[in-house]
Design a protein around this motif. Structure first.
Motif, PDB file in Angstrom:
ATOM      1  N   ARG A  53      25.354  35.209  24.373  1.00  0.00           N
ATOM      2  CA  ARG A  53      26.720  35.075  23.624  1.00  0.00           C
ATOM      3  C   ARG A  53      26.855  33.636  23.273  1.00  0.00           C
ATOM      4  O   ARG A  53      26.313  32.548  23.780  1.00  0.00           O
ATOM      5  CB  ARG A  53      27.699  35.381  24.647  1.00  0.00           C
ATOM      6  CG  ARG A  53      27.607  36.895  25.224  1.00  0.00           C
ATOM      7  CD  ARG A  53      28.112  37.708  24.266  1.00  0.00           C
ATOM      8  NE  ARG A  53      28.310  39.202  24.543  1.00  0.00           N
ATOM      9  CZ  ARG A  53      27.205  39.889  24.450  1.00  0.00           C
ATOM     10  NH1 ARG A  53      26.065  39.629  23.851  1.00  0.00           N
ATOM     11  NH2 ARG A  53      27.394  41.215  24.783  1.00  0.00           N
ATOM     12  N   TRP A  54      27.726  33.396  22.216  1.00  0.00           N
ATOM     13  CA  TRP A  54      27.896  32.142  21.666  1.00  0.00           C
ATOM     14  C   TRP A  54      29.363  32.131  21.145  1.00  0.00           C
ATOM     15  O   TRP A  54      29.751  32.596  20.347  1.00  0.00           O
ATOM     16  CB  TRP A  54      26.899  31.714  20.622  1.00  0.00           C
ATOM     17  CG  TRP A  54      27.308  30.431  20.006  1.00  0.00           C
ATOM     18  CD1 TRP A  54      27.690  29.125  20.772  1.00  0.00           C
ATOM     19  CD2 TRP A  54      27.447  30.077  18.819  1.00  0.00           C
ATOM     20  NE1 TRP A  54      27.973  28.071  19.987  1.00  0.00           N
ATOM     21  CE2 TRP A  54      27.618  28.759  18.494  1.00  0.00           C
ATOM     22  CE3 TRP A  54      27.140  30.732  17.729  1.00  0.00           C
ATOM     23  CZ2 TRP A  54      27.716  28.063  17.142  1.00  0.00           C
ATOM     24  CZ3 TRP A  54      27.207  30.089  16.048  1.00  0.00           C
ATOM     25  CH2 TRP A  54      27.647  28.443  16.218  1.00  0.00           C
ATOM     26  N   ARG A  55      30.147  30.878  21.645  1.00  0.00           N
ATOM     27  CA  ARG A  55      31.365  30.667  21.217  1.00  0.00           C
ATOM     28  C   ARG A  55      31.260  29.177  20.419  1.00  0.00           C
ATOM     29  O   ARG A  55      30.866  28.210  20.999  1.00  0.00           O
ATOM     30  CB  ARG A  55      32.580  30.750  22.388  1.00  0.00           C
ATOM     31  CG  ARG A  55      32.916  32.019  22.801  1.00  0.00           C
ATOM     32  CD  ARG A  55      34.049  31.988  24.007  1.00  0.00           C
ATOM     33  NE  ARG A  55      34.584  33.214  24.427  1.00  0.00           N
ATOM     34  CZ  ARG A  55      35.333  33.767  23.735  1.00  0.00           C
ATOM     35  NH1 ARG A  55      35.851  33.425  22.488  1.00  0.00           N
ATOM     36  NH2 ARG A  55      35.702  35.381  24.055  1.00  0.00           N
ATOM     37  N   THR A  56      31.963  29.090  19.360  1.00  0.00           N
ATOM     38  CA  THR A  56      31.878  28.010  18.446  1.00  0.00           C
ATOM     39  C   THR A  56      32.899  26.854  19.404  1.00  0.00           C
ATOM     40  O   THR A  56      33.690  27.434  20.194  1.00  0.00           O
ATOM     41  CB  THR A  56      32.305  28.223  17.180  1.00  0.00           C
ATOM     42  OG1 THR A  56      33.829  28.723  17.228  1.00  0.00           O
ATOM     43  CG2 THR A  56      31.371  29.220  16.471  1.00  0.00           C
ATOM     44  N   GLN A  88      26.764  23.314  14.839  1.00  0.00           N
ATOM     45  CA  GLN A  88      27.434  23.616  15.966  1.00  0.00           C
ATOM     46  C   GLN A  88      26.319  24.256  16.938  1.00  0.00           C
ATOM     47  O   GLN A  88      26.405  24.178  18.130  1.00  0.00           O
ATOM     48  CB  GLN A  88      28.876  24.371  15.831  1.00  0.00           C
ATOM     49  CG  GLN A  88      29.951  23.689  15.465  1.00  0.00           C
ATOM     50  CD  GLN A  88      31.237  24.454  15.474  1.00  0.00           C
ATOM     51  OE1 GLN A  88      31.760  25.108  16.554  1.00  0.00           O
ATOM     52  NE2 GLN A  88      31.748  24.579  14.122  1.00  0.00           N
ATOM     53  N   LEU A  89      25.604  25.203  16.266  1.00  0.00           N
ATOM     54  CA  LEU A  89      24.701  26.057  16.971  1.00  0.00           C
ATOM     55  C   LEU A  89      23.546  25.112  17.494  1.00  0.00           C
ATOM     56  O   LEU A  89      23.221  25.317  18.829  1.00  0.00           O
ATOM     57  CB  LEU A  89      24.110  26.974  15.969  1.00  0.00           C
ATOM     58  CG  LEU A  89      22.989  28.290  16.541  1.00  0.00           C
ATOM     59  CD1 LEU A  89      23.576  28.793  17.705  1.00  0.00           C
ATOM     60  CD2 LEU A  89      22.682  28.978  15.484  1.00  0.00           C
ATOM     61  N   GLY A  95      36.258  28.067  19.549  1.00  0.00           N
ATOM     62  CA  GLY A  95      36.633  29.365  20.390  1.00  0.00           C
ATOM     63  C   GLY A  95      36.385  30.618  19.655  1.00  0.00           C
ATOM     64  O   GLY A  95      36.629  31.576  20.259  1.00  0.00           O
ATOM     65  N   ARG A  96      35.718  30.549  18.691  1.00  0.00           N
ATOM     66  CA  ARG A  96      35.428  31.860  17.821  1.00  0.00           C
ATOM     67  C   ARG A  96      33.897  32.355  18.604  1.00  0.00           C
ATOM     68  O   ARG A  96      33.296  31.464  18.636  1.00  0.00           O
ATOM     69  CB  ARG A  96      35.208  31.620  16.479  1.00  0.00           C
ATOM     70  CG  ARG A  96      36.307  31.395  15.689  1.00  0.00           C
ATOM     71  CD  ARG A  96      36.026  31.077  14.121  1.00  0.00           C
ATOM     72  NE  ARG A  96      35.214  30.001  13.847  1.00  0.00           N
ATOM     73  CZ  ARG A  96      34.275  29.879  13.254  1.00  0.00           C
ATOM     74  NH1 ARG A  96      33.820  31.021  12.413  1.00  0.00           N
ATOM     75  NH2 ARG A  96      33.593  29.057  12.871  1.00  0.00           N
ATOM     76  N   GLU A  97      33.939  33.687  18.812  1.00  0.00           N
ATOM     77  CA  GLU A  97      32.985  34.225  19.245  1.00  0.00           C
ATOM     78  C   GLU A  97      32.007  34.670  18.415  1.00  0.00           C
ATOM     79  O   GLU A  97      32.636  35.658  17.488  1.00  0.00           O
ATOM     80  CB  GLU A  97      33.211  35.256  20.400  1.00  0.00           C
ATOM     81  CG  GLU A  97      32.052  36.131  21.106  1.00  0.00           C
ATOM     82  CD  GLU A  97      32.461  37.049  22.139  1.00  0.00           C
ATOM     83  OE1 GLU A  97      31.538  37.961  22.230  1.00  0.00           O
ATOM     84  OE2 GLU A  97      33.371  36.815  22.648  1.00  0.00           O
ATOM     85  N   ILE A  98      30.764  34.071  18.052  1.00  0.00           N
ATOM     86  CA  ILE A  98      29.815  34.939  16.977  1.00  0.00           C
ATOM     87  C   ILE A  98      29.191  35.646  17.582  1.00  0.00           C
ATOM     88  O   ILE A  98      28.451  35.455  18.487  1.00  0.00           O
ATOM     89  CB  ILE A  98      29.130  33.450  16.381  1.00  0.00           C
ATOM     90  CG1 ILE A  98      30.182  32.417  16.110  1.00  0.00           C
ATOM     91  CG2 ILE A  98      28.403  33.805  15.180  1.00  0.00           C
ATOM     92  CD1 ILE A  98      31.021  32.915  14.953  1.00  0.00           C
TER      93      ILE A  98
END
Length: 518
Positions: free
Chosen positions: A309-312, A276-277, A315-318
């Motif tokens: 910032r990154w959201r998977t 995903q990243l 919708g999870r914020e990592i």
């Protein structure tokens, strides 16, 4: 009938089918528990050895810095405690790693020091805790530099050096169950204690065949009279989670399959997160927010720091402290840095073109800067967008400044084009001040840990004034991170009239469209 009963009962006694299964299960449980204990002992032994090695290595660095400071102070020309001598001592203290203060000793009293100047009444020194090779040592000696200040001190040739109270911060948090004592070889003088050290015997080491519940380690420096005694308690499979021990005893070999399934699930989830990243870096999954940087005196908006910032995809914020190391470990660090630079420059281009005094600060690693392709990419993007390199600040964490020679050459290349460099999170790195003179730094950002200590009784708060004085002496701007209260802002403003601040009091991170005009 009796024969049938005897036949059925025979299956429940040793020698019968059920009896053999019970014996085999018991033997399997015992073997599994013993094997698990060996694994736990070896795992904890390796962790203890690694921590003991880290503490010894760091203790050697601190001792080396103190000896170097003693030698250099003893070699200074002129009369002790004169204004000229105090200036030289302050310069030396600023440049010395892990050193808090340097002073002069005569007739058993401290006469002056870099931080305190000339004492109106010289402070007498009690007998030292230890004398070795011409050095006099004291551990946590109170009263010499103030009634509420206890200092680790070393005296030689009329010079006294005190160790910085945060000199051992890097290693002071012992892992759970561990305790470490740093001492002389004979154990007669203790330098530091970390973790649970009650009952720890100095100089005791475990046998290689010992798989009991206590792990021991002992190692000594070859250059200094410094040794580390370390212990790990509770190294037993029986103190692991109860379901783990029960599973081992009941399931035996099946426990290995269960662990393999768990490990496989973790690897699959990690691979999924990494995938995903990768997609986020190549697509639109990464975003930036911007935190205002303001003058402490008039609260004028000077610039912003870009924060990733990154959201998977679900919708999870990592948090960055998780996904940035993940990208670096998989070789995606510079690729992600390019993407974040592209986003930040694109979103802030109009603001930068409209205000020549406004600047954008971007976080990078030393590996990014050492990459010639990345340096060309940054400069190409800046020129493509019609921006001035002088409005772009590149931030490096203090921990990222390891390969000074190569890094300095790369930084000078960009500095010649107009870019500026800040040291981020200053005060948390493994080195101290000396490298600031080796790299083309224009400012340092004081770590928020020091800001939080302002107005408290913490020893950390005493370092703030030293950092401010060091920045002034080296003609570097000082940006104070983590400013959350007016008390913190006022205190720093009194120390640094032209100081700059960043923190929730001065503005929270927001999207580019929500940034204030002033």
């Amino acid at each position: 009938m009796r024969q049938a009963v005897r036949s059925r009962l025979g299956t429940f006694v040793p020698g019968g089918g059920i009896g053999r299964i019970v014996c085999a299960a018991a033997l399997g449980a015992v073997v599994t528990l013993v094997a698990a204990q060996v694994v736990v002992a070896q795992r904890d032994g390796r962790a203890l050895d690694a921590y003991a090695d880290l503490v010894l290595e760091h203790a050697e660095l601190v001792a080396s810095a103190s000896v170097k400071a003693l030698d250099r102070a003893a070699a200074l020309p002129g009369t002790a405690c004169t204004p000229e001598d105090l200036v030289n001592l302050r310069r030396l203290a600023i440049q010395s790693h892990y050193v808090r203060d340097i002073g002069r000793v005569a007739h058993g009293t401290v006469r002056c020091s870099a931080s305190w100047g000339v004492f109106a009444a010289p402070s007498p020194l009690p007998p030292p805790d230890r004398r070795v090779r011409g050095f006099a040592l004291w551990h946590a000696l109170p009263g010499v530099f103030g009634a509420d200040i206890a200092a680790d001190m070393v005296v030689r040739d009329g010079v006294v050096v005190t160790t910085s109270p945060i000199a051992f911060d890097r290693v002071s948090r012992a892992p759970a169950g561990m305790g470490v004592v740093v001492s002389t070889r004979d154990g007669q003088h203790l330098f530091q204690r970390f973790g649970d050290t009650q009952g720890l015997t100095i100089g005791e080491a475990a046998s290689a065949l010992d798989v009991g519940a206590t792990r021991l380690a002992w190692r000594c420096s070859t250059g200094f009279d410094i040794c580390v005694s370390a212990r790990k308690s509770g190294s037993s499979v029986l103190v692991e989670p109860w379901w783990f021990s029960l599973s081992l005893a009941v399931l035996g070999a099946l426990a290995g399959a269960g662990i393999a399934l768990v490990a496989n699930d973790y690897r699959e989830r990690r691979r999924s997160l990494l995938a995903q990243l990768r997609r986020a870096i190549d697509g639109q999954g990464l975003s930036m927010v911007y935190q205002p940087i303001r003058s402490l005196s008039d609260r004028q908006l000077l610039g912003v720091e870009a924060l990733a910032r990154w959201r998977t995809e679900d919708g999870r914020e990592i948090p960055p402290d998780r996904f940035v190391p993940l990208a670096e470990r998989d070789g995606l660090g510079t690729r992600m840095a390019k993407r974040l630079v592209s986003i930040a420059l694109g979103e802030m281009a109009e603001r930068l073109r409209g205000n020549a005094a406004f600047y954008l600060s971007i976080n990078l690693t030393s590996q990014d800067l050492l990459d010639a392709g990345f340096r060309r990419y940054v400069h190409h993007e800046v020129r493509r967008l019609g921006l001035c390199p002088g409005q772009i600040v590149l931030e490096l964490t203090e921990r990222a400044t390891a390969d000074h020679h190569d890094l300095a050459a790369c930084m000078l290349e960009l500095k010649s084009l107009g870019y500026r460099f800040y040291v981020d999170d200053f005060g948390t790195g493994y080195s101290n001040f000396a490298y600031l003179t080796e790299l083309p730094i224009t400012a340092i950002k004081m770590d928020r840990r020091f800001t939080r200590a302002i107005g408290t009784a913490s020893a950390v708060s005493q370092v703030v004034q030293s950092i401010a004085a060091m920045a002034a002496a080296l003609e570097l701007d000082l940006i104070v991170e983590g400013v959350e209260t007016e008390e913190q802002a006022s205190h720093m403003l009194s120390l640094v009239p032209d100081g700059i601040g960043q923190g929730w009091l001065l503005g929270r991170p927001v999207a580019s469209a929500s940034l204030p005009a002033h």
